[in-house]
Enzyme design. Structure first.
Site, PDB file in Angstrom:
ATOM      1  CB  SER A   1       1.378  13.185 -22.267  1.00 44.43           C
ATOM      2  OG  SER A   1       2.766  13.109 -22.298  1.00 44.43           O
TER       3      SER A   1
ATOM      4  CG  ASP B   1       5.759  13.721 -19.737  1.00 46.94           C
ATOM      5  OD1 ASP B   1       6.210  12.923 -18.889  1.00 46.94           O
ATOM      6  OD2 ASP B   1       5.249  13.331 -20.803  1.00 46.94           O
TER       7      ASP B   1
ATOM      8  CG  ASP C   1       2.228  10.542 -19.283  1.00 46.78           C
ATOM      9  OD1 ASP C   1       3.198  11.292 -19.534  1.00 46.78           O
ATOM     10  OD2 ASP C   1       1.832   9.660 -20.068  1.00 46.78           O
TER      11      ASP C   1
ATOM     12  CG  ASP D   1       5.203   9.224 -21.357  1.00 45.24           C
ATOM     13  OD1 ASP D   1       5.517  10.418 -21.173  1.00 45.24           O
ATOM     14  OD2 ASP D   1       4.485   8.851 -22.309  1.00 45.24           O
TER      15      ASP D   1
END
Length: 452
Positions: A104, A246, A248, A250
């Site tokens: 992340s 960010d 990843d 999400d």
């Protein structure tokens, strides 16, 4: 062995904490728990595997794929895609499980493994515990059930995943983005191709920054934890708004046309009103955590919407939404869940819906976000205390009561023990920043005195 799973999968320094051996073993264990390998005659379990562009993701992906295939699971390898894309494709392709390799917003040396169950849903604690148990049994000598011959899993590169996910994103928008100029900060992460493509297909003029991943630069000075470059780019290009993801993708934070940050609470407020207008905000309710700004709470009350609050963590928001059938929830950090279109926080989807609201209303993001006023918020970490006594100390309870009496209805106090460290977090909100600092300082002293 301590618990491997944290609040969001298994995470650590790649090749130190998170090794290829661990990734392989956990993947085999996950196959036995989530895919129920060998339990159905003729059943060919299927998994979707994706990753962010970290260099370590290359060898960890190889280990995960090897583990799954060795357990008899057919693998669809989708390459570099956001976490919510892997969740979506797990459900859309009828896979038994999904695996995402990402840490992340963490720095590049870290990496992580996140598993999804059928339908693309995050795992309940019980399933994580079962995976750990099966993995531990193997480490102590219990043999795996290993298929041979035609029973081993096959590995296929599923390149269609990119277009299928982008089509899904653009297909759920209530209106196009024609006429908007949007700056996208991709954190040199997993959405570096997906997000610009989706916004462009939706009609926006797109300027990208932080969209040149090289395996080493993820989250390095760009993305939702570093907004300065996005602020500058929005002003420089005269854009209507900016969107930051960010590593990843999400989560999503935004910047208005003046370069001012629009956080997750404000995004939730804007989307809540839009969804109520569209008739999709079930029960006129929004789910958020106890860390949401008091200004968000007051705004929802003023607009006649119900706020349901949970413990800190997007997984708790999601559990409440699924349990009660709510349509919208999220966190101040930018994890926003629109449950009709995603099973987890989806930063690209959130950014698209926010931009669609700007385009559909003709109002600026600054104007839309003014539905709530962020009250000054001060957070103080108090280390080296007995955090287990936060809720039982009479001395601390008296200090909190005095603070709440001083703040009245225009402020709020929250004391929360850290989940991973011997410290207590003191959060104070007030209409005036100096009052918030003063109250937070006194409460931090009270925590040291009562729990030290």
């Amino acid at each position: 062995m301590g618990r491997l799973f944290g609040t969001d999968g298994v995470r650590g320094v790649a090749n130190a904490d998170l090794t290829a051996e661990l990734a392989l073993g956990l993947s085999v264990a996950a196959a036995h728990v989530l895919a129920e390998v060998g339990t159905f005659e003729g059943h060919r379990p299927k998994a979707v595997v994706g990753r962010d562009p970290r260099a370590s993701g290359e060898f960890l992906e190889a280990a995960v794929v090897a583990g799954l295939a060795s357990a008899g699971v057919d693998v669809l390898r989708v390459g570099v895609l956001p976490t919510p894309a892997v969740a979506y494709l797990t459900g859309a392709l009828g896979a038994d499980l999904g695996v995402m390799l990402s840490a992340s917003h963490n720095a590049m040396p870290d990496n992580g493994i996140k598993f999804f169950a059928r339908g693309g849903h995050k795992l309940a604690d019980e399933l994580e515990d079962r995976i750990e148990s099966v993995y531990a049994e193997h480490r102590t000598g219990a043999p795996w059930q290993r298929p041979t011959g035609a029973g081993v899993g096959r590995v296929t590169d599923y390149d269609e995943g990119f277009d299928r996910y982008v089509d899904h994103l653009t297909g759920v928008l209530p209106n196009r983005l024609d006429g908007l100029t949007v700056v996208l900060d991709e954190a040199h992460g997993a959405a570096s191709r997906v997000s610009p493509e989706a916004f462009t297909r939706a009609g926006a003029t797109v300027v990208t920054i932080g969209a040149e991943p090289d395996g080493l630069n993820i989250n390095d000075g760009y993305g939702s934890t570093h907004l300065d470059k996005l602020r500058a780019a929005v002003v420089e290009h005269g854009a209507h708004l900016g969107i930051a993801h960010d590593g990843d993708a999400d989560r999503c934070l935004a910047v208005d046309h003046e370069g001012t940050e629009v956080d997750g609470d404000q995004i939730l407020a804007v989307l809540a009103l839009a969804m109520r207008e569209q008739g999709t905000l079930r029960a006129d309710a929004v789910v958020a955590t106890v860390m949401s700004n008091l200004g968000f709470t007051l705004a929802m009350e003023r607009e006649g919407l119900r706020l349901v609050q949970t413990a800190v963590g997007d997984r708790y928001v999601l559990e409440e939404m699924k349990d009660k059938g709510y349509a919208l929830g999220g966190e101040q950090s930018g994890h926003v869940i629109v449950l009709d279109h995603a099973t987890t926080g989806d930063g690209t989807l959130t950014g698209l819906l926010l931009a669609a609201r700007v385009a559909g209303t003709g109002r600026t993001l600054k104007d839309l976000a003014s539905v709530m006023e962020r009250l000054p918020q001060v957070l103080v970490n108090v280390p080296d205390v007995d955090k287990s006594r936060v809720t039982t100390s009479a001395e601390l309870a008296a200090a909190v009561t005095d603070a709440e009496r001083e703040l009245g209805t225009t402020g709020r106090v929250l004391l929360r023990p850290s989940g991973t460290e011997p410290l207590v977090r003191v959060m104070v909100e007030a209409a005036d920043i100096e009052q918030a600092r003063s109250v937070a300082g006194r409460l931090a002293d009270a925590v040291k005195s009562a729990l030290g």
